[in-house]
Enzyme design. Sequence first.
Site, PDB file in Angstrom:
ATOM      1  N   HIS A 169     -11.614  12.599   1.095  1.00  0.00           N
ATOM      2  CA  HIS A 169     -11.551  11.198   1.483  1.00  0.00           C
ATOM      3  C   HIS A 169     -11.468  10.984   2.988  1.00  0.00           C
ATOM      4  CE1 HIS A 169     -10.834   7.008   1.100  1.00  0.00           C
ATOM      5  NE2 HIS A 169      -9.561   7.042   1.365  1.00  0.00           N
ATOM      6  N   GLU A 172      -6.552   2.662  -6.040  1.00  0.00           N
ATOM      7  CA  GLU A 172      -5.246   3.037  -6.576  1.00  0.00           C
ATOM      8  C   GLU A 172      -4.830   2.112  -7.707  1.00  0.00           C
ATOM      9  OE1 GLU A 172      -4.085   5.788  -3.432  1.00  0.00           O
ATOM     10  OE2 GLU A 172      -2.480   4.825  -4.505  1.00  0.00           O
ATOM     11  N   PHE A 212       0.847  -1.188   0.000  1.00  0.00           N
ATOM     12  CA  PHE A 212       0.000   0.000   0.000  1.00  0.00           C
ATOM     13  C   PHE A 212       0.877   1.231   0.000  1.00  0.00           C
ATOM     14  CE2 PHE A 212      -4.094   1.982   0.529  1.00  0.00           C
ATOM     15  CZ  PHE A 212      -4.960   0.989   0.121  1.00  0.00           C
ATOM     16  N   LEU A 270     -14.985   6.168  -4.618  1.00  0.00           N
ATOM     17  CA  LEU A 270     -13.563   5.854  -4.726  1.00  0.00           C
ATOM     18  C   LEU A 270     -13.276   4.746  -5.738  1.00  0.00           C
ATOM     19  CD1 LEU A 270     -10.776   6.390  -3.353  1.00  0.00           C
ATOM     20  CD2 LEU A 270     -11.289   4.459  -1.901  1.00  0.00           C
ATOM     21  N   GLN A 306      -7.835  14.994   3.546  1.00  0.00           N
ATOM     22  CA  GLN A 306      -7.162  14.254   2.483  1.00  0.00           C
ATOM     23  C   GLN A 306      -8.045  14.111   1.247  1.00  0.00           C
ATOM     24  OE1 GLN A 306      -6.209   9.867   2.799  1.00  0.00           O
ATOM     25  NE2 GLN A 306      -4.143  10.697   2.825  1.00  0.00           N
ATOM     26  N   ARG A 354      -2.722  11.249   6.235  1.00  0.00           N
ATOM     27  CA  ARG A 354      -2.847   9.879   6.708  1.00  0.00           C
ATOM     28  C   ARG A 354      -2.308   8.913   5.658  1.00  0.00           C
ATOM     29  NH1 ARG A 354      -6.879   5.628   5.514  1.00  0.00           N
ATOM     30  NH2 ARG A 354      -7.671   7.009   3.905  1.00  0.00           N
ATOM     31  N   ARG A 401      -0.581  10.265  -3.936  1.00  0.00           N
ATOM     32  CA  ARG A 401      -1.955  10.775  -4.019  1.00  0.00           C
ATOM     33  C   ARG A 401      -2.061  12.284  -4.097  1.00  0.00           C
ATOM     34  NH1 ARG A 401      -5.374   7.419   0.564  1.00  0.00           N
ATOM     35  NH2 ARG A 401      -5.015   5.376  -0.325  1.00  0.00           N
ATOM     36  N   HIS A 450      -8.409  12.241  -2.464  1.00  0.00           N
ATOM     37  CA  HIS A 450      -7.945  11.076  -3.216  1.00  0.00           C
ATOM     38  C   HIS A 450      -8.075  11.415  -4.701  1.00  0.00           C
ATOM     39  CE1 HIS A 450      -7.577   6.978  -4.604  1.00  0.00           C
ATOM     40  NE2 HIS A 450      -7.240   6.613  -3.384  1.00  0.00           N
TER      41      HIS A 450
HETATM   42  C1  LIG Z   1     -14.262   4.720   0.498  1.00  0.00           C
HETATM   43  C2  LIG Z   1     -13.340   4.656   1.666  1.00  0.00           C
HETATM   44  C3  LIG Z   1     -12.289   3.750   1.674  1.00  0.00           C
HETATM   45  C4  LIG Z   1     -11.430   3.663   2.754  1.00  0.00           C
HETATM   46  N1  LIG Z   1     -10.433   2.735   2.722  1.00  0.00           N
HETATM   47  C5  LIG Z   1      -9.624   2.614   3.802  1.00  0.00           C
HETATM   48  C6  LIG Z   1      -8.621   1.607   3.829  1.00  0.00           C
HETATM   49  O1  LIG Z   1      -8.453   0.842   2.882  1.00  0.00           O
HETATM   50  N2  LIG Z   1      -7.848   1.499   4.917  1.00  0.00           N
HETATM   51  C7  LIG Z   1      -8.013   2.322   5.991  1.00  0.00           C
HETATM   52  O2  LIG Z   1      -7.294   2.158   6.954  1.00  0.00           O
HETATM   53  N3  LIG Z   1      -8.967   3.271   5.995  1.00  0.00           N
HETATM   54  C8  LIG Z   1      -9.772   3.439   4.937  1.00  0.00           C
HETATM   55  N4  LIG Z   1     -10.742   4.415   4.956  1.00  0.00           N
HETATM   56  C9  LIG Z   1     -10.938   5.236   6.159  1.00  0.00           C
HETATM   57  C10 LIG Z   1     -11.667   4.469   7.264  1.00  0.00           C
HETATM   58  O3  LIG Z   1     -12.653   3.649   6.705  1.00  0.00           O
HETATM   59  C11 LIG Z   1     -12.363   5.361   8.287  1.00  0.00           C
HETATM   60  O4  LIG Z   1     -11.507   6.362   8.682  1.00  0.00           O
HETATM   61  C12 LIG Z   1     -12.761   4.614   9.535  1.00  0.00           C
HETATM   62  O5  LIG Z   1     -13.494   3.489   9.196  1.00  0.00           O
HETATM   63  C13 LIG Z   1     -13.562   5.472  10.484  1.00  0.00           C
HETATM   64  O6  LIG Z   1     -14.180   4.673  11.494  1.00  0.00           O
HETATM   65  P1  LIG Z   1     -15.042   5.292  12.636  1.00  0.00           P
HETATM   66  O7  LIG Z   1     -15.427   4.191  13.527  1.00  0.00           O
HETATM   67  O8  LIG Z   1     -14.315   6.407  13.234  1.00  0.00           O
HETATM   68  O9  LIG Z   1     -16.304   5.963  11.954  1.00  0.00           O
HETATM   69  P2  LIG Z   1     -17.513   5.374  11.064  1.00  0.00           P
HETATM   70  O10 LIG Z   1     -17.286   4.001  10.656  1.00  0.00           O
HETATM   71  O11 LIG Z   1     -17.771   6.383  10.033  1.00  0.00           O
HETATM   72  O12 LIG Z   1     -18.719   5.340  12.066  1.00  0.00           O
HETATM   73  C14 LIG Z   1     -19.400   6.483  12.494  1.00  0.00           C
HETATM   74  C15 LIG Z   1     -20.537   6.062  13.372  1.00  0.00           C
HETATM   75  O13 LIG Z   1     -21.061   7.169  14.065  1.00  0.00           O
HETATM   76  C16 LIG Z   1     -22.443   7.175  13.989  1.00  0.00           C
HETATM   77  N5  LIG Z   1     -22.912   8.547  14.121  1.00  0.00           N
HETATM   78  C17 LIG Z   1     -22.460   9.634  13.480  1.00  0.00           C
HETATM   79  N6  LIG Z   1     -23.149  10.702  13.867  1.00  0.00           N
HETATM   80  C18 LIG Z   1     -24.058  10.291  14.774  1.00  0.00           C
HETATM   81  C19 LIG Z   1     -25.062  10.929  15.548  1.00  0.00           C
HETATM   82  N7  LIG Z   1     -25.295  12.241  15.469  1.00  0.00           N
HETATM   83  N8  LIG Z   1     -25.824  10.185  16.359  1.00  0.00           N
HETATM   84  C20 LIG Z   1     -25.615   8.867  16.455  1.00  0.00           C
HETATM   85  N9  LIG Z   1     -24.682   8.223  15.771  1.00  0.00           N
HETATM   86  C21 LIG Z   1     -23.912   8.930  14.940  1.00  0.00           C
HETATM   87  C22 LIG Z   1     -22.753   6.554  12.684  1.00  0.00           C
HETATM   88  O14 LIG Z   1     -24.029   5.996  12.701  1.00  0.00           O
HETATM   89  C23 LIG Z   1     -21.699   5.473  12.606  1.00  0.00           C
HETATM   90  O15 LIG Z   1     -22.147   4.319  13.268  1.00  0.00           O
HETATM   91  C24 LIG Z   1     -11.603   4.518   3.869  1.00  0.00           C
HETATM   92  C25 LIG Z   1     -12.633   5.440   3.862  1.00  0.00           C
HETATM   93  C26 LIG Z   1     -13.494   5.527   2.784  1.00  0.00           C
HETATM   94  C27 LIG Z   1     -14.568   6.551   2.792  1.00  0.00           C
END
Ligand SMILES: Cc1cc2nc3c(=O)[nH]c(=O)nc-3n(C[C@H](O)[C@H](O)[C@H](O)COP(=O)(O)OP(=O)(O)OC[C@H]3O[C@@H](n4cnc5c(N)ncnc54)[C@H](O)[C@@H]3O)c2cc1C
Lengths: 119, 612, 129, 235
Positions: free
Chosen positions: B384, B287, B151, B284, B272, B426, B318, B274
Amino acid sequence: MKEKRTSGGFYAWLFQRITGAILVVLLLLHFWVTHGLPKPEGVTYERIAPRLATPTWKVIDMLFLVCALYHGLNGVWMVVQDYVDSELWQGIIFFLLVTVGGILFFLGATTVIPFKPVA
Amino acid sequence: MSEYKGMFKVGECAKYYGTDDAKVIHEEPKGVDIHNVHLHDAVVVGAGLAGMFAALEIKKAGYDVACLTKVFPTRSHSGAAQGGIAAALANLEEDHIEWHFFDTVKGSDYLGDQDAIELMVKEAPRIIYEYEHMGVPFSRTPDGKIMQRYFGGHVKDFGRGKPVLRACMAADRTGHVLLHTLWEQCVKHQVRFYSEFFVLSLIVKDGKCIGVTAWDLINGGIHIFQAKAVVLATGGYGRCFSITTNSHANTADGLSLALRAGLPLEDMEFVQFHPTGLAGSGILLSEGARGEGGYLINDLGERFMKRYAPDKMELAPRDVVSRAEWSEIEAGRGIGGNQYVYLDLRHLGAEKIKERLPQVRELAMKFAGVDPIEEPVPIQPTAHYSMGGIPTDIRCRVLQDGKEKWLEGLWAAGECACVSVHGANRLGTNSLLDASVHGKRAGKDVVAYLSTNPVFEVLPEDAAEPAVKEIEWVLNSNGPERPSELRKILQENMYTLCGVFRDEQKLEKMYEIIKDLQKRYKNIHIEDKGTKFNTHLMEAIELGHLLEAAEVIVASALNRTESRGAHYRTDYPKRDDENWLKHTLAWRTEEGVKFDYKPVVITRFKPEERKY
Amino acid sequence: MLEKPPVIKSYRWHLGSIAWILHRITGLLLVFYLLLHIWVIHHITSGPEGFNKVMSVVQKPIFLLLEIGLLGTVLYHAFNGVRIMIVEFADNAAGAHKAIFGAVMAIAIFLFLVGGVPMFMHFLHAVSH
Amino acid sequence: MAEYTFRIFRYDPDKDETGRIQEYRFEPEPGWTVLDALNYIKWNLDGSLTYRRACRHGICGSCGMTINGKNGLACETQLKDLGTTVVTIEPLRGFPVIKDLVVDMEPFYDKLYAIKPYLITKTPPPTDKERLQSPEDRKKLDGKYECILCGCCTSSCPTYWADKNFLGPNALLKAARFLFDSRDEGFEDRVNAVDDKHGVWRCHTIFNCVEACPKELNPTQAIVDLRKLMLRGRL
Ligand SMILES: Cc1cc2nc3c(=O)[nH]c(=O)nc-3n(C[C@H](O)[C@H](O)[C@H](O)COP(=O)(O)OP(=O)(O)OC[C@H]3O[C@@H](n4cnc5c(N)ncnc54)[C@H](O)[C@@H]3O)c2cc1C
Ligand code: HEM
Ligand code: SF4
Ligand code: F3S
Ligand code: FES
């Protein structure tokens, strides 16, 4: 000791397949022999009776009867379980199906087993 | 009072509340009598990787935890991650935690706090094994170990060597399997979920966070969740931008909640982008499209990367590629003068595309209606990942002053938090790791805190007041403005004025636009006046959150007069360690955004120029 | 909540669901036929005259035609049943259910022609007399 | 693009006795999906239209609905692939409707809980190491672990329409995902729910689930594999 299983459905399923498989053979045989395919003739007492009198055919016909009755009525029971929600109605229908099955088995068995052709 | 008064009654708990093992629900509430009040030892807001890991950790320690989420847990955006999760397992070739440590520091453009990064990379292998033990269906090496892939930015030998196999993977569904497995474990351990509960405010009393208020989306009605510990894990804020890889649900809710509680946000200027997002939506494309030899083409049919990275061409990092694309677009060489360029794969031939890039092809066909075998795919840089967020220490405790003073009872983890392990930029696959490690650490710290037997505070009389007011205001709003219209203006301008390239003029203009939108926001109306599953209401409230977060992003970007990592100022194109090797802390106040700074923690690697 | 929402458009049919509904209908028809059949054949116990009398009723030309339908019904049900069993017992056959359907139906149609054409001739013969 | 007619199922629990159809006519842009069209309506024509959505690229499973009589994800369905300019959109069949296109998925999740949807192990895992699993064993999970819980399959199953106690293709697929995992030791814990007349034996191999699944999984294969597993267990 393994946990108890409800088993519900397994045997019904299995026997539906087994009887189905047997029926494929028997039904084709039945069509070919009884209806004289591929050269159909009328179904008359004279043509049917001698065969029905042989013990082998009696066994085959009884197997046929049991399989077809089980498979068909269990099939109806499957359909009923899908569409009838009420336990009570399911019970009533099950009872009816068993009764019908019993009567038909009786009719069929009394046709096949004691049969002796009248000369 | 309004016509909606009647619904704030003590209601019966609907079945959506999950398994039935809370210690106390509906205990005679203290002080407040018109709301549903739930008491839990801990409340976790968000059910992505960070939120569910925290909840699971707390639950396993025997405490009663409620996990609130506005979408059903497996619909959280963590599930969208494809590539992988980084950990120096060395399953296929030599790799070391120190190398991972260095790469992350370098990737962060030296703005990441090295104590936090070191902790995270050390924890990484253990967290991967824990995931495996939970049941994650990782892809496997021939000898049955967890499969790893290359990666961007992960290399051998402290940045000097070749790429290293470090990203643990489950085909191209890594985030999906982690998220689902974590949810499965939560089901197993009977974590109590409150699904489709939209959290509206933090309840802070005497410098202590004692709960949250939430809106029950399905049935309508405000609920108070009182707790001894609150963990925020609400994910990113990509929806501030029109073109983003993020879910519709990533609307900066947690950040706005923190701002409203008087907390600062850290390093918000770092967003960030992409380079290969599908034009129009920003979905997305991996890559791999460039890796396999795809060309980037402008309106003149040129491979424009020759102007920006003559050696590496399309394979440059990127941020370089994103900036190149944007330069072309600004120079009017976007396709047909539009804000996109072409990713041309046709020369690879149908066979290679089908074999090596099936996912890219599928996405292009399903979401843009374009088959890359026959046509070039329109792409553009897409917002992203959000590096900044709620400032926390390495135990994930939220810092009131951004520096050391803990707001008792409040933790934050995942993309909404800023520990900071990503600094200015990141590295791919490090954010799933961040969310998991810090989700777990937050959970652990909550458990440690709960074991000191804190008590439930008495709820203040007006605990639910802000939430009640907000809901009533939106439901009764009858102004001329459409929330969707305002949101569109915000997102489109954020993308062009606060996007890949920034400068003072653009940012000033953006700030004005936001101020204007905030004024207009006061005069919105919504068309759905019902209380049951009112998504129009939800979108209107989310817009308020977006506006606040965007304000802080823009102000922070305006404030940081240097270019570092993802933050690129055309008027200050150089990194300026002398003045800016420090974190931004930003508060929203009546008089605008207020700033403070804190030094970067540097333990092992001294800042050097970031060259790839 | 609306427990039983009205349906605007009927759900899309495709090979699998059409095959199933036909299987269900033919199965039920066959049960119906089986009941009659057992009852009719039971008359054989009453000796040649009785039996031939009943049979002459059920061998009117119209019944001969219906019998061709019966053959078709049986063949469809039997061979679709075989398809179900192949899908269930062969390895990884569920992905190929459409091809299997084609194959078993080819056999069924072949048998239908082998049996049905002579039966139809028989029917024509019976009509002309 | 040509003008499209969207016929959308509407039901407001506060006002309506039952559902009705509302029509919207406009010209969508090329490349739009059904979700884009719904968003267009919500954001420009009628803010009260209610549906679930999140990721908008086919991974979160929020936006399952019945589009022109067939289940699918709104965000993954290109308008131009529908082959008609009249688009009828209904909530997923077989589930109670909460509002407009939003259904109560609780009965669906309940079926999932019934099969204990998590890895069950009895031997403790190695410390600070992964359990080993051969690529061949891992391959057995392909086509089973990718499920996004969108509900399109169970909601398309005529057997589920008739028998609300039927576990449905999704829960059975999930059961197979665990029962065929070389690391799982939960056969005895799960088998009662699966080996039941409302479980694996109720399916009539109708294949609607396979047609509906947007992730191109094959729940029917999973179901017949489970049947064989049960059969072998008995022999
Ligand atoms: C398309 C894409 C590809 C990616 N690929 C990678 C990768 O290959 N490798 C990598 O390391 N990272 C990757 N990332 C980044 C990574 O996925 C995220 O940074 C990470 O999953 C964030 O996790 P989280 O638990 O913080 O938030 P999230 O998984 O976004 O969860 C947020 C939670 O908060 C809840 N929530 C939000 N607001 C409220 C509210 N007001 N009331 C109640 N609940 C609420 C939502 O319901 C949800 O359950 C990618 C991101 C994207 C968008
Ligand atoms: C000739 C060989 C036959 C075969 C191979 C066969 C096979 C099958 C199979 C596999 C099923 C199960 C379908 C399911 O699970 O949904 C079935 C169902 C059924 N069969 Fe047969 N069958 C045969 C003959 C018959 C006959 C002669 C009758 C009538 C007496 C009959 C009546 C039924 C009925 C009523 C059902 C239930 C239909 C349903 O649930 O949809 N079948 N058959
Ligand atoms: S099996 Fe397919 S249709 Fe069913 S829930 Fe999973 S992804 Fe959706
Ligand atoms: S549609 Fe239903 S009946 Fe079986 S094959 Fe699929 S579960
Ligand atoms: S919106 Fe996520 S699957 Fe359609």
